[in-house]
Scaffold this active site. Structure first.
Site, PDB file in Angstrom:
ATOM      1  CB  THR A 300      17.458 -36.186  13.700  1.00 15.02           C
ATOM      2  OG1 THR A 300      17.394 -34.849  13.173  1.00 15.02           O
ATOM      3  CG2 THR A 300      18.471 -36.247  14.820  1.00 15.02           C
ATOM      4  CG  ASP A 301      12.584 -37.805   9.431  1.00 14.43           C
ATOM      5  OD1 ASP A 301      12.659 -36.891   8.584  1.00 14.43           O
ATOM      6  OD2 ASP A 301      11.905 -38.837   9.252  1.00 14.43           O
ATOM      7  CD1 TRP A 302      14.113 -31.537   6.549  1.00 14.03           C
ATOM      8  CD2 TRP A 302      15.344 -33.279   7.161  1.00 14.03           C
ATOM      9  NE1 TRP A 302      15.241 -31.583   5.732  1.00 14.03           N
ATOM     10  CE2 TRP A 302      16.004 -32.629   6.089  1.00 14.03           C
ATOM     11  CE3 TRP A 302      15.943 -34.399   7.723  1.00 14.03           C
ATOM     12  CZ2 TRP A 302      17.206 -33.074   5.561  1.00 14.03           C
ATOM     13  CZ3 TRP A 302      17.147 -34.848   7.200  1.00 14.03           C
ATOM     14  CH2 TRP A 302      17.769 -34.189   6.139  1.00 14.03           C
TER      15      TRP A 302
END
Length: 581
Positions: A300-302
């Protein structure tokens, strides 16, 4: 020696042996790809005041079992190599000795947004991805990515949190400088070369794994706002071109990219569930895994799970569409969706509890841990590639031939929009703004007053709106037009002296008056002053072509459709424009 420690055994056998020895806590630790900082002398951070990162390096590695980290900040090559070896030693001393996989955002250009990438520092300096797209040469992109690979390997980076292959279809979106522009076909060609340059023909001990982003294409942001922030969470497709944004990702998968990052965006008005892509089973499992056949790691993105403090300011988790869920419920939904790893998070106890409660079967966690361990084995991290040589790092990073190749690419990428008196000749009297006078002095006599100049050289940046908090201010968003007061000042200079204007295009600037009145107009995407002046004086050739159109007005921008590339009415310069010089 356990079977997983034996380099003569097949990777699959080593993975299964190690997986069988792992506790739930050790498995959970693999599912987090967090951030680390280092001390300037190359030692790990063993004390923290919590202002940037809440936990120290030993706490994350020894206590929480994390083994995937993204290094923040700009440092010397020798110091990065020493630091890398120190954290590998920490990891080697844990019960199973699982090595660290170290990643980084882009580090080879001129950006100043530390939320997305870092300036080149010790590394060779190249134009931003937009500049590579302006040249449009897959062989150049391959050479760039191969240089990145060699410099990264020397300091221990084994995962590149790039390339970014979203289409630049909404002119206001802040992330365009990291893309290959608005052309899906060109982006597909360049990402194939990029992945090959980083990984080689297959992932191995000399590879850097490519984490391609942001699936399924982050360009169509409503009003061009960025989904790092709540007011930018909606992703829309009024032009019906959802499939166009997938074309580069199909090419990346065909090229064998090792990892994929879904974006934060929450699709609105489609047949997809209206939740952020990291929670979206129809997108991650249905589209990416099943339809497109991707078998690698999905990270996932942060910051999807927990609220965070960034630069001293509170920011809510980017759990768009599932804000009402608890942290554990968000994690479960993302795992159900098919992701393997949580970027920017460090709460493995949540996964342990989900397994203990039966909400997430341990077998489901095992599926993701297998993918993550397999990559470590393929990269040689359990064997000869665990440590790096600081002396070799110092010799490799910023090596003369790498630096020269980057400088040549800067010159090639410059895009001449109008040429007027170019190339300049002789040693004219030059008035300069936002150009180093010491550099300009090699090309002409630098004067302090435009009234005494034969020519002026003016460097500008794409306009943007100031935003209320520090983190968002790094994401240059909003209007693309120069404020009236600044425009008047610029036009006054253009009226006073023939002026070569160079605009750094991190987004498509609105500049019809400047284009009409400048003696010459050049676009750059990350280039030094001497690169610009070499082109202006005919000492180097500019080959760039606009990677997106330049709109005529903000009214035209606001009327365009976010998912349709080059959709503004009557642009000042169309996509692909550029003069040979």
């Amino acid at each position: 020696m356990h079977p997983y420690q034996d380099p003569t055994r097949p990777v699959g056998e080593r993975v299964e042996d190690l997986l069988a020895r792992m506790t739930p806590e050790e498995k959970a630790g693999q599912l987090f790809h967090s951030m680390l900082m280092m001390n300037p002398d190359g030692t790990p951070v063993t004390a923290t005041d919590g202002s940037m990162l809440p936990l120290t390096t030993p706490e994350l590695i020894a206590d929480r079992g994390l083994t995937h980290f993204n290094l923040l900040g700009t440092h010397g090559a020798r110091e990065m190599a020493r630091w890398h070896n120190a954290i590998q030693e920490m990891a080697a001393s844990t019960r199973l000795g699982i090595p660290v996989s170290l990643s980084t955002d882009p580090r080879h250009a001129f950006t100043d947004n530390v939320g997305t990438s870092f300036g080149s520092g010790a590394f060779s300096a190249w134009p931003e991805a937009l500049g590579l797209a302006a040249v449009g040469d897959p062989e150049l992109v391959f050479r760039f990515a191969d240089t990145v690979r060699r410099e990264y390997l020397s300091v221990g980076f084994r995962t590149a949190l790039h390339p970014q292959i979203d289409l630049a279809s909404e002119p206001r979106w802040s992330r365009q400088s990291g893309t290959f522009g608005s052309d899906a076909k060109l982006t597909a060609e360049l990402v194939e070369a990029y992945v090959r340059g980083l990984q080689g023909d297959r992932l191995g001990t000399e590879s850097v794994a490519a984490m391609v982003k942001h699936f399924p294409g982050g360009g169509p942001q409503k009003d061009g706002e960025d989904p790092h922030f709540p007011h930018g969470k909606e992703q829309v497709y009024p032009g019906g071109l959802r499939e166009l944004h997938l074309e580069p990702f199909k090419a990346a998968i065909a090229a064998g990219c090792s990892q994929m990052m879904p974006y934060y965006g929450q699709p609105v008005g489609t047949d997809w569930e209206e939740v952020g892509f990291g929670f979206n089973k129809g997108v991650v499992t249905g589209l990416l895994r099943e339809e497109l056949g991707f078998t690698g790691v999905v990270c996932t993105d942060w910051g999807l799970l927990t609220d965070a403090v960034i630069f001293g300011e509170a920011h809510e988790a980017r759990a768009w569409g599932v804000e009402h869920l608890s942290v554990a419920e968000r994690a479960a939904k993302a795992l159900d969706a098919g992701v393997d790893q949580f970027g920017g998070e460090q709460c493995p106890e949540v996964i342990v509890e989900l397994m203990a409660s039966g909400r997430i079967p341990e077998a489901r966690v095992d599926d993701s841990v297998r993918r993550l361990l397999r990559e470590k084995f393929l990269l040689g991290l359990f064997d000869e590639r665990r440590y790096v040589d600081p002396d070799e790092a110092a010799e490799t990073v910023g090596r003369a031939d790498f630096t020269a190749a980057g400088a040549a690419a800067q010159r090639r990428s410059l895009t001449v929009l109008t040429d007027g008196p170019l190339p300049l000749t002789g040693r004219p009297r030059l008035y300069v703004e936002n150009v180093d006078p010491a550099v300009a002095a090699a090309y002409g006599e630098v004067v302090a007053d435009p009234a005494g100049a034969d020519f002026a050289v003016l460097r500008l940046r794409t306009p943007y709106e100031e935003r209320p908090n520090l983190f968002e201010s790094l994401f240059h968003s909003g209007s693309l037009a120069f404020p009236a007061e600044e425009l008047d000042r610029i036009l006054g200079l253009l009226a006073a002296v023939p002026t070569v204007v160079c605009v750094n295009l991190e987004r498509p600037a609105v500049l019809p008056e400047i284009a009409e009145r400048a003696a010459a107009l050049i676009a750059d995407y990350g280039a030094s002053d001497d690169a610009l002046l070499d082109v202006a004086f005919g000492r180097a050739s500019a080959e760039g072509r606009l990677p997106f159109e330049l709109p005529r007005s903000m009214t035209a921008v606001e009327a365009s459709r976010p998912d349709v590339p080059n959709d503004t009415a009557d642009p000042v310069f169309p996509h692909g424009h550029g003069l040979a010089l």
